[in-house]
Scaffold this motif. Sequence first.
Motif, PDB file in Angstrom:
ATOM      1  N   VAL A  55       0.867  -1.185   0.000  1.00 42.22           N
ATOM      2  CA  VAL A  55       0.000   0.000   0.000  1.00 42.22           C
ATOM      3  C   VAL A  55       0.898   1.228   0.000  1.00 42.22           C
ATOM      4  CG1 VAL A  55      -1.671   1.345   1.339  1.00 42.22           C
ATOM      5  CG2 VAL A  55      -1.883  -1.151   1.227  1.00 42.22           C
ATOM      6  N   VAL A  56       0.617   2.179  -0.881  1.00 38.06           N
ATOM      7  CA  VAL A  56       1.407   3.411  -0.967  1.00 38.06           C
ATOM      8  C   VAL A  56       0.472   4.599  -0.780  1.00 38.06           C
ATOM      9  CG1 VAL A  56       2.901   4.844  -2.410  1.00 38.06           C
ATOM     10  CG2 VAL A  56       3.077   2.344  -2.526  1.00 38.06           C
ATOM     11  N   VAL A  57       0.846   5.509   0.102  1.00 38.93           N
ATOM     12  CA  VAL A  57       0.049   6.710   0.358  1.00 38.93           C
ATOM     13  C   VAL A  57       0.734   7.898  -0.302  1.00 38.93           C
ATOM     14  CG1 VAL A  57      -0.984   8.195   2.109  1.00 38.93           C
ATOM     15  CG2 VAL A  57      -0.729   5.749   2.557  1.00 38.93           C
ATOM     16  N   GLU A  58       0.047   8.482  -1.263  1.00 39.48           N
ATOM     17  CA  GLU A  58       0.562   9.651  -1.964  1.00 39.48           C
ATOM     18  C   GLU A  58      -0.177  10.904  -1.500  1.00 39.48           C
ATOM     19  OE1 GLU A  58       3.131   9.510  -3.619  1.00 39.48           O
ATOM     20  OE2 GLU A  58       3.290   7.606  -4.693  1.00 39.48           O
ATOM     21  N   PRO A  59       0.420  12.102  -1.544  1.00 41.91           N
ATOM     22  CA  PRO A  59       1.692  12.404  -2.219  1.00 41.91           C
ATOM     23  C   PRO A  59       2.942  12.172  -1.383  1.00 41.91           C
ATOM     24  CG  PRO A  59       0.734  14.427  -1.429  1.00 41.91           C
ATOM     25  CD  PRO A  59      -0.238  13.337  -1.080  1.00 41.91           C
ATOM     26  N   GLU A  60       2.791  11.765  -0.093  1.00 40.08           N
ATOM     27  CA  GLU A  60       4.011  11.606   0.711  1.00 40.08           C
ATOM     28  C   GLU A  60       4.932  10.524   0.187  1.00 40.08           C
ATOM     29  OE1 GLU A  60       0.744  11.322   1.949  1.00 40.08           O
ATOM     30  OE2 GLU A  60       0.903  11.435   4.125  1.00 40.08           O
ATOM     31  N   GLY A  61       4.338   9.453  -0.383  1.00 41.61           N
ATOM     32  CA  GLY A  61       5.146   8.328  -0.845  1.00 41.61           C
ATOM     33  C   GLY A  61       5.455   7.342   0.259  1.00 41.61           C
ATOM     34  N   ILE A  62       4.595   7.295   1.275  1.00 43.62           N
ATOM     35  CA  ILE A  62       4.778   6.306   2.344  1.00 43.62           C
ATOM     36  C   ILE A  62       4.494   4.913   1.786  1.00 43.62           C
ATOM     37  CG2 ILE A  62       3.889   5.444   4.541  1.00 43.62           C
ATOM     38  CD1 ILE A  62       5.532   7.922   4.916  1.00 43.62           C
ATOM     39  N   PHE A  63       5.419   3.978   2.048  1.00 40.61           N
ATOM     40  CA  PHE A  63       5.353   2.633   1.492  1.00 40.61           C
ATOM     41  C   PHE A  63       5.088   1.651   2.628  1.00 40.61           C
ATOM     42  CE2 PHE A  63       7.250  -1.404   0.253  1.00 40.61           C
ATOM     43  CZ  PHE A  63       6.936  -1.539  -1.085  1.00 40.61           C
ATOM     44  N   TYR A  64       3.948   0.975   2.566  1.00 37.83           N
ATOM     45  CA  TYR A  64       3.634  -0.062   3.552  1.00 37.83           C
ATOM     46  C   TYR A  64       3.755  -1.436   2.904  1.00 37.83           C
ATOM     47  CZ  TYR A  64       1.565   3.538   6.582  1.00 37.83           C
ATOM     48  OH  TYR A  64       1.355   4.637   7.383  1.00 37.83           O
ATOM     49  N   SER A  65       4.335  -2.383   3.653  1.00 37.06           N
ATOM     50  CA  SER A  65       4.494  -3.748   3.139  1.00 37.06           C
ATOM     51  C   SER A  65       3.788  -4.746   4.049  1.00 37.06           C
ATOM     52  CB  SER A  65       5.980  -4.099   3.030  1.00 37.06           C
ATOM     53  OG  SER A  65       6.602  -4.063   4.298  1.00 37.06           O
ATOM     54  N   HIS A  66       3.502  -5.912   3.472  1.00 34.08           N
ATOM     55  CA  HIS A  66       2.836  -7.012   4.191  1.00 34.08           C
ATOM     56  C   HIS A  66       1.536  -6.548   4.855  1.00 34.08           C
ATOM     57  CE1 HIS A  66       6.246  -9.527   3.397  1.00 34.08           C
ATOM     58  NE2 HIS A  66       7.074  -8.768   4.098  1.00 34.08           N
TER      59      HIS A  66
END
Length: 542
Positions: A55-66
């Motif tokens: 899951v990626v939250v834009e515009p910050e570009g936070i990257f969540y995995s699993h």
Amino acid sequence: MQNQRTVFVCHGTGCLSSRSGAVYDALKAEAKRLRLDVTIDFTGCHGFCEKGGIVVVEPEGIFYSHVQAEDVPEIVSSHLRDGKPVERLFYIDPATGKAVPYYREINFYKKQQRLILRNCGRINPEKIDHYIDAGGYRSLKKALLEMTPIQVIEEVKKSGLRGRGGAGFPTGRKWEFGYNVCADKKYVICNADEGDPGAFMDRSVLEADPQAAIEGLIIAGYAIGANDGYVYIRAEYPLAVKRVYTAIQQAKERGFLGKNIFGSGFDFEIHMKEGAGAFVCGEETALIASIESLRGMPRPRPPYPAQSGLFGKPTTINNVKTLASVPVVIDRGADWYAGIGSEKSKGTTVIALSGKIINSGLVEVPMGTSLSTIIFDIGGGIPDRRRLKAVQTGGPSGGCIPARFPDTQVDYETLSLMGSIMGSGGMVVMDDTTCMVEVARYFLTFTQAESCGKCVPCRLGTKQMLEILTRITRGKGQEGDIETLYDIARTVKECSLCGLGQTCPNPVLSTLNYFKEEYEAHIKKRVCPADQCRALKRKEKN
């Protein structure tokens, strides 16, 4: 900032198998329940499937995995409502052990150069507006309204772009052959019959950015003078099939397909053909036969497809990645593109990195990048503190390069000198627990099963090599087996009809050349140095 947020959930095949569909539904429901003004959308594959669901939250570009559905309430309340990202879902750098919150700071992505995968994980592949907003169809407009077919061909030739399906033939020259043939009907084909085990580059492009390949196919048709194109795709890729169908329909609705595209007077239509999943159908003449509803088997050449291909008409065939590169070449120019890569191999290549590696997935790097950069800087190195032993490149027909050549450049010329191939981009990393005789047997098992049986060298040669390798790994090797393997492998390589037979001995020859002592240990001492062959004695411990 809260009102501008878009949350992208990966809906590639890998993440969907990790139940990212449930994550998407939960995010929509939770955001609605808390009355947050955020957009929940989805993308295609990011190429980092082992971290799914992503899951990626834009515009910050936070990257969540699993990410699982159970994590959604915390993401929504803590991050989307209160502005505090959820650290426990961040990617953990394997070298430092530190959490990395931003997509752009993860080494796996930061050290890549993504041209073919430029939109993968960045846009919704089922919304053509996303592709257009990212610059899509700008190149087609430029080609049709500002360039003649010859100018398009010259631009592609000047760029140095070569076929990304394995053979590496210059794309511009291939188009020139098609252009120069006079005929009342011509065809262009997108080869999406990706058959290498472990490879999923083409599938990911078609799932994540199908319009890129379609735009490239239309430009190819304009260049050679074809008004009909085919996408030949294996039916085993249901999500890619669905998204290509959707993309074609949307391109028609927007006028990028059909009559008089951009008012240029050029007409073009695309047809789909789903293949049954035979490895040999990646070969051009076998692919053409399959589209014609014949058995997918190669035929002798000449005539070449550019002279007599689909339905007896001149036909030009390009791989998905090649076609997805074409809009970049036209948009940014041949000189810019030719500035990337090595002396004779220009542009970038997409690699399916797998095996004994910490970060597996899709990696796009400039041609000429070293094996060590790909394995250690991007792939994160070998897990469990094991040592690198070898790297197999090019899929099941590629050779194994030993660890003592870490600076080997990944390009057509260098890999060929090392006894391997670029292939379509497969790369399998092996650690010091790997038995190289078993590796050769494993890959030959696949190519022997996939041999169509039409020519004798391939049909019988692969069977004989497999019988000998199997006997060796079962502790029944004989004096003379190594010499016999050399003889058969060279005969199959030199005398087979198509690329499958001509390349399938590579795993055998390369392991014989670089790891001959392992063969000798199996045959003469009845020992497997890697302790992997159960029928053999274990290696003596110091």
